[in-house]
Design a protein around this motif. Structure first.
Motif, short mmCIF file in Angstrom:
data_model
loop_
_atom_site.label_atom_id
_atom_site.label_comp_id
_atom_site.label_asym_id
_atom_site.label_seq_id
_atom_site.Cartn_x
_atom_site.Cartn_y
_atom_site.Cartn_z
N GLU A 169 -0.70 6.25 6.70
CA GLU A 169 0.05 6.99 7.73
C GLU A 169 1.43 6.40 7.96
N GLN A 170 1.55 5.10 7.93
CA GLN A 170 2.81 4.39 8.19
C GLN A 170 3.28 4.53 9.63
N GLY A 171 2.34 4.83 10.52
CA GLY A 171 2.67 4.98 11.93
C GLY A 171 1.42 4.65 12.75
N PHE A 213 0.78 -1.25 0.00
CA PHE A 213 0.00 0.00 0.00
C PHE A 213 0.80 1.29 0.00
N ASP A 214 2.05 1.24 0.44
CA ASP A 214 2.89 2.44 0.49
C ASP A 214 3.07 2.96 -0.94
N GLY A 215 2.50 4.11 -1.22
CA GLY A 215 2.62 4.71 -2.55
C GLY A 215 1.50 4.27 -3.48
N SER A 254 4.47 -0.36 8.43
CA SER A 254 4.73 -0.05 7.02
C SER A 254 6.17 -0.43 6.68
N HIS A 255 6.51 -0.38 5.39
CA HIS A 255 7.81 -0.87 4.91
C HIS A 255 7.99 -2.31 5.36
N HIS A 256 6.93 -3.07 5.29
CA HIS A 256 6.92 -4.46 5.75
C HIS A 256 5.75 -5.16 5.05
N ILE A 316 19.04 10.78 8.88
CA ILE A 316 18.62 11.44 10.12
C ILE A 316 17.43 12.33 9.78
N ARG A 317 16.39 12.29 10.63
CA ARG A 317 15.18 13.07 10.35
C ARG A 317 14.81 13.92 11.56
N TYR A 318 14.53 15.19 11.29
CA TYR A 318 14.15 16.10 12.36
C TYR A 318 13.59 17.37 11.76
N GLY A 332 6.39 11.82 9.58
CA GLY A 332 7.81 11.49 9.76
C GLY A 332 8.37 10.85 8.51
N ALA A 333 7.50 10.23 7.73
CA ALA A 333 7.94 9.60 6.47
C ALA A 333 8.07 10.68 5.40
N GLY A 334 8.95 10.45 4.45
CA GLY A 334 9.10 11.37 3.33
C GLY A 334 8.07 11.04 2.25
N HIS A 335 7.70 12.03 1.46
CA HIS A 335 6.72 11.82 0.39
C HIS A 335 7.02 12.73 -0.79
N GLU A 388 9.69 6.98 -8.83
CA GLU A 388 10.70 6.75 -7.79
C GLU A 388 10.49 7.68 -6.62
N GLU A 389 10.42 7.12 -5.43
CA GLU A 389 10.34 7.96 -4.22
C GLU A 389 11.19 7.40 -3.09
N GLU A 390 11.50 6.12 -3.13
CA GLU A 390 12.11 5.48 -1.96
C GLU A 390 13.64 5.66 -1.89
N GLY A 391 14.27 5.95 -3.01
CA GLY A 391 15.73 6.13 -2.97
C GLY A 391 16.51 4.83 -2.91
N GLY A 406 11.91 17.06 7.73
CA GLY A 406 13.11 17.10 6.90
C GLY A 406 14.03 15.92 7.17
N GLN A 407 14.85 15.59 6.20
CA GLN A 407 15.77 14.47 6.37
C GLN A 407 17.07 14.69 5.62
N THR A 408 18.14 14.10 6.15
CA THR A 408 19.44 14.13 5.50
C THR A 408 19.90 12.69 5.35
N ARG A 409 20.40 12.34 4.17
CA ARG A 409 20.92 10.97 3.94
C ARG A 409 22.38 11.05 3.51
N LEU A 410 23.17 10.17 4.06
CA LEU A 410 24.60 10.12 3.73
C LEU A 410 25.00 8.70 3.35
#
Ligand code: GLV
Ligand code: MN
Ligand code: MN
Length: 412
Positions: free
Chosen positions: A188-190, A89-91, A381-383, A287-289, A355-358, A121-124, A208-212
């Motif tokens: 909602e995924q939560g 269902f996600d997406g 979610s993601h499961h 990291i998300r905040y 908290g999830a990105g969209h 593409e949304e999940e990266g 917001g989120q940062t990925r490294l």
């Protein structure tokens, strides 16, 4: 709405079978099963009388332009790629519901143009960077990414060509000022809506989120002959860092920075053999905040920790930033209209942060955007056990009806 809800859910379940991996749902950007997803969506859209095309980044876009609608249109949609071993269902639900919203608009003979986009593409997952579909739609696709390679060494450019697309035409995917707004429907995924017994909620902001990507480089060597004090073990260095991340972020989340989350969900070890000391460990970190300043401060601190750990262990270290996405607020006017629609249906009006990105995060910087969340049973979610309640799907369709009527009145 019962029939519409059943059809949307069945569509998601069918699409979940379109997968790269036998027995579980995994569908990364532009992989083969995406063709089958496009075929199913195209059929449903064309049955409604929509005009369908695939843009250069692989977004499937269906246009509903009824008589008397004018040039302006509402955009609806969500993504059709998935995480590995995903739910149904996600997406995908957001795309299925968007098509049903068009069906409702048609039934009501609303003079409102609607474009439904199934973002590619949304999940990266495939290239370590998310939102490729919505970046193209908003004219913010960075063409230098075309040189990036997936885990099999396939460049993004080659992946697009293999799918039958022309990366030279990505700029043509961008929308103009004839789009009056974007609404994304998503689970909602939560656990919040379930805890409160509420079927749907209007999203107020997306965190917001940062990925490294971080790479620790040591020396691969024989596990039996190399004494402990003479090793340069890349995996041990990565592991030390990962536990340090968890410890610090856990503490901060309960003291200075409530709600802060950081995750290492991916690690690629070379040569990944039980009797060989790891020569390299590549780590995917995010990291998300809400506060960008705090997120950036933590990112700097944690990268510094990794550098220090690597130095102490005589290990090479390098890192690259894959994403730095600010927190975005949803559009006040469109959200107010969505809340009025929720209220008009007699449901409690609940607003909620995501908290999830969209894709809505990317769209929001370019066009008035809002989101409607549907309750996620068990907050999962993601499961593969991710699910929805049919009555909630019906509720989201009732909200759609109210919302579209309000919007058509305003636009018309
Ligand atoms: C998308 O699902 C994300 O929040 O990572
Ligand atoms: Mn997801
Ligand atoms: Mn999603």
């Amino acid at each position: 709405m019962k029939e519409r809800a059943e059809r949307a859910i069945a569509g998601c379940r069918r699409i979940a079978l379109m997968t790269e991996e036998m027995g579980r749902t995994t569908r990364r950007f532009l992989t083969e099963p995406t063709h089958a997803v496009h075929a199913l969506l195209r059929e449903r859209m064309e049955a409604l009388g929509m005009r369908v095309a695939v843009d250069a980044v692989g977004n499937l876009r269906g246009l509903w332009l009824p008589r008397g609608a004018g040039e302006k249109r509402l955009m609806l949609g969500s993504h059709i790629d998935t995480v590995p071993n995903a739910g149904a269902f996600d997406g995908v639900l957001g795309v299925m519901l968007a098509i049903e919203w068009v069906g409702i608009a048609k039934e009501l003979r609303l003079p409102l143009g609607i474009e439904v986009t199934a973002f590619s593409e949304e999940e990266g997952m495939r290239y370590g960077v998310p939102f490729l579909g919505s970046r193209a739609v908003t004219g913010t696709f960075d063409a230098t990414m075309l040189k990036w390679r997936d885990a099999d060494g396939v460049t993004m450019d080659a992946a697009m060509r293999a799918f039958g697309l022309d990366p030279g035409k990505i700029e043509d995917a961008a929308i103009g000022d004839d789009v009056i707004g974007f609404v994304e429907l998503h689970i909602e995924q939560g656990p919040v809506l379930e805890a409160e017994g509420i079927p749907v909620a209007v999203v107020e902001a997306i965190t917001g989120q940062t990925r490294l990507n971080l790479r620790f480089t040591g020396q691969a060597n024989h596990a039996g002959t190399t004494p402990m004090h003479l090793r340069r073990d890349a995996l041990a260095a990565a592991a030390e860092w990962i536990t340090k991340v968890e410890k610090q972020i856990r503490k901060a989340a309960t003291t200075t920075d409530p709600g802060l989350v950081a995750t290492v969900g991916r690690i690629v070890v070379e040569p990944n053999a039980g009797n060989v000391i790891a020569g390299s460990a590549e780590v995917g970190f995010e990291i998300r905040y809400g506060s960008s300043a705090a997120r950036h401060r933590w990112t700097k601190k944690l990268v510094g920790d990794a550098e220090a750990i690597a130095k102490r262990r005589g290990i090479g270290f390098e890192w690259t930033e894959r994403l730095d996405q600010q927190t975005v607020r949803m559009d006040r006017r469109l959200s107010t209209m969505l809340k009025a629609a929720v209220n008009g249906c007699g449901y409690s009006v609940r607003t909620i942060p995501s908290g999830a990105g969209h894709d809505a995060m990317v769209m929001a910087a370019h066009v008035p955007t809002t989101m409607l969340f549907l309750r996620s049973p068990g907050g999962i979610s993601h499961h593969p056990t991710e699910s929805v309640i049919e009555a909630d799907v019906e509720a989201s369709l009732n909200v759609g009806r109210e919302f579209l009527m309000r919007l058509a009145k305003e636009v018309g």
